[in-house]
Design a protein around this motif. Sequence first.
Motif, PDB file in Angstrom:
ATOM      1  N   SER A 139      -3.029  19.031  -4.723  1.00  0.00           N
ATOM      2  CA  SER A 139      -2.658  17.915  -5.588  1.00  0.00           C
ATOM      3  C   SER A 139      -1.442  17.197  -5.009  1.00  0.00           C
ATOM      4  O   SER A 139      -1.374  15.955  -5.020  1.00  0.00           O
TER       5      SER A 139
ATOM      6  N   ALA B 201      -2.636  15.137  -1.960  1.00  0.00           N
ATOM      7  CA  ALA B 201      -3.295  13.911  -2.426  1.00  0.00           C
ATOM      8  C   ALA B 201      -2.272  12.929  -2.996  1.00  0.00           C
ATOM      9  O   ALA B 201      -2.361  11.717  -2.761  1.00  0.00           O
TER      10      ALA B 201
ATOM     11  N   THR C 145      -5.169  10.949   1.022  1.00  0.00           N
ATOM     12  CA  THR C 145      -5.513  11.111  -0.394  1.00  0.00           C
ATOM     13  C   THR C 145      -6.924  11.656  -0.539  1.00  0.00           C
ATOM     14  O   THR C 145      -7.159  12.610  -1.298  1.00  0.00           O
ATOM     15  N   TYR C 146      -7.877  11.059   0.171  1.00  0.00           N
ATOM     16  CA  TYR C 146      -9.266  11.513   0.069  1.00  0.00           C
ATOM     17  C   TYR C 146      -9.428  12.946   0.565  1.00  0.00           C
ATOM     18  O   TYR C 146     -10.139  13.741  -0.065  1.00  0.00           O
TER      19      TYR C 146
ATOM     20  N   LYS D 287      -7.874  15.167  -2.079  1.00  0.00           N
ATOM     21  CA  LYS D 287      -8.651  15.156  -3.322  1.00  0.00           C
ATOM     22  C   LYS D 287      -9.956  15.931  -3.170  1.00  0.00           C
ATOM     23  O   LYS D 287     -10.343  16.686  -4.069  1.00  0.00           O
TER      24      LYS D 287
END
Length: 184
Positions: A108, A111, A137-138, A141
């Motif tokens: 988390s 991301a 981020t991707y 995530k």
Amino acid sequence: MDVGRIRLLGMNSDVWKRHASGWSVWTRFASLPFLYLAVWSHTVYGWLTAAGFTAAVIVWLWLNPRLFPAPKTFESWHARAVLGERVWLNRTAIPVPHDENRKALALSAVAGIGFFVGIWGAISGSMPMMVTGAAVTYAGKLAFLAVMVRIYDLMRNAHPLYSSWTLSPENDNERSGDRHRRAG
């Protein structure tokens, strides 16, 4: 549930079920570039227009888990990821395995850092920074969602609350009526 967080998101049980739809998960997942581009658009259209575009994307992100019907089954990877996130958000009331919680927190954070790098790239008008932020981020995530699937698989039968999330009531009267109609 951790009532404070759920209220903040405006997510009740029905919204969580609807969010487990593949349409909800994957269209929301695909929305990140639109958010970055909405902010970045200030470089072309100015801040007022960019604020309007950004508000439109934020409204979409809020509406998204409410728009699609709940899936017929909750066994798909994306549905289990959504249910796992719901379990994870409830971890103060019903603890999740320590190692999985630690992984989820770290991913988390990854991301989140990627998100802020991407937003900073959008604000500063740096396309390479924005793209790098989106990629981080991707990656974070997707790995986070994989941990959510693992948490759900470990916890789905650990508490009656979690077991009840995927149950659908059956109408016994409807069943007997179907049999009666077929016999008659």
